[in-house]
Motif scaffolding. Structure first.
Motif, PDB file in Angstrom:
ATOM      1  N   PHE A 292       0.872  -1.173   0.000  1.00  0.00           N
ATOM      2  CA  PHE A 292       0.000   0.000   0.000  1.00  0.00           C
ATOM      3  C   PHE A 292       0.916   1.233   0.000  1.00  0.00           C
ATOM      4  O   PHE A 292       1.708   1.406   0.932  1.00  0.00           O
ATOM      5  N   ASN A 293       0.819   2.065  -1.008  1.00  0.00           N
ATOM      6  CA  ASN A 293       1.490   3.361  -0.950  1.00  0.00           C
ATOM      7  C   ASN A 293       0.506   4.326  -0.281  1.00  0.00           C
ATOM      8  O   ASN A 293      -0.622   4.491  -0.748  1.00  0.00           O
ATOM      9  N   VAL A 294       0.933   4.936   0.801  1.00  0.00           N
ATOM     10  CA  VAL A 294       0.024   5.758   1.611  1.00  0.00           C
ATOM     11  C   VAL A 294       0.511   7.198   1.562  1.00  0.00           C
ATOM     12  O   VAL A 294       1.498   7.564   2.212  1.00  0.00           O
ATOM     13  N   GLY A 295      -0.156   8.003   0.739  1.00  0.00           N
ATOM     14  CA  GLY A 295       0.215   9.412   0.595  1.00  0.00           C
ATOM     15  C   GLY A 295       1.220   9.617  -0.528  1.00  0.00           C
ATOM     16  O   GLY A 295       1.927   8.691  -0.946  1.00  0.00           O
TER      17      GLY A 295
ATOM     18  N   ALA B 263       4.903   8.631  -0.265  1.00  0.00           N
ATOM     19  CA  ALA B 263       5.155   7.187  -0.328  1.00  0.00           C
ATOM     20  C   ALA B 263       4.884   6.628  -1.722  1.00  0.00           C
ATOM     21  O   ALA B 263       5.042   5.432  -1.952  1.00  0.00           O
ATOM     22  N   GLY B 264       4.472   7.511  -2.660  1.00  0.00           N
ATOM     23  CA  GLY B 264       4.266   7.065  -4.033  1.00  0.00           C
ATOM     24  C   GLY B 264       2.821   6.873  -4.432  1.00  0.00           C
ATOM     25  O   GLY B 264       2.548   6.393  -5.542  1.00  0.00           O
ATOM     26  N   GLN B 265       1.876   7.221  -3.558  1.00  0.00           N
ATOM     27  CA  GLN B 265       0.459   7.066  -3.947  1.00  0.00           C
ATOM     28  C   GLN B 265       0.106   8.103  -4.999  1.00  0.00           C
ATOM     29  O   GLN B 265       0.336   9.301  -4.808  1.00  0.00           O
ATOM     30  N   SER B 266      -0.424   7.636  -6.118  1.00  0.00           N
ATOM     31  CA  SER B 266      -0.812   8.546  -7.199  1.00  0.00           C
ATOM     32  C   SER B 266      -2.294   8.442  -7.525  1.00  0.00           C
ATOM     33  O   SER B 266      -2.852   9.347  -8.142  1.00  0.00           O
ATOM     34  N   VAL B 267      -2.926   7.345  -7.144  1.00  0.00           N
ATOM     35  CA  VAL B 267      -4.378   7.187  -7.332  1.00  0.00           C
ATOM     36  C   VAL B 267      -5.006   7.131  -5.943  1.00  0.00           C
ATOM     37  O   VAL B 267      -4.653   6.264  -5.130  1.00  0.00           O
TER      38      VAL B 267
END
Ligand code: 5GP
Ligand code: ZN
Length: 119
Positions: free
Chosen positions: A91-94, A97-101
């Motif tokens: 899970f990328n969180v924020g 951290a790499g979250q893009s969607v």
């Protein structure tokens, strides 16, 4: 959510290559895979991310992990073979951290060996 790409994919308003579906989740191949096998496990309910997960939805996250186990087996990643066995769940969180969607999703990544720590 109107402008959410994963909501559109779940409603089949946008194309995807599905691998699993039930009442709670839909899983499909990532459009930009980082490994030979890269599948996204996505709840049908629009949840922004782990950072805003409500307790009433914790069963959904548990189910996402169970589906990951099933998909790992289906794609032959559960074998003890050192090059093909094993997979990573992320899970990328924020954004940092790499979250893009910003519709919750669990990455299932496998089919190659991986290093630690991640970049
Ligand atoms: P994140 O960076 O938020 O953790 O992961 C989002 C993932 O969704 C990325 O790996 C990206 O390649 C994937 N993705 C973004 N848009 C689409 C799309 O329209 N279709 C599919 N199949 N994957 C997508
Ligand atoms: Zn959504």
């Amino acid at each position: 959510m109107k402008d959410c790409i994963f909501c559109k994919i779940i409603k089949k308003e946008a194309p995807s290559k599905g691998v699993y579906e039930d009442d709670l989740v839909y899983a499909f191949h990532d459009i930009n895979p980082v490994a030979p096998i890269h599948i996204l496990i996505v709840p049908k309910k629009h949840i922004f991310g782990i950072q805003s997960l409500e307790q009433e939805d914790e069963h959904i996250v548990g189910h996402m992990f169970y589906v990951a186990r099933k998909i790992g087996e289906e794609f032959g990643l559960a074998s003890p073979d050192s090059t093909k066995g094993g997979y990573r769940l992320v899970f990328n969180v924020g954004e940092h951290a790499g979250q893009s969607v910003f519709h919750l999703h669990l990455h299932l990544i496998g089919g190659r060996s991986m290093s630690w720590p991640p970049g």
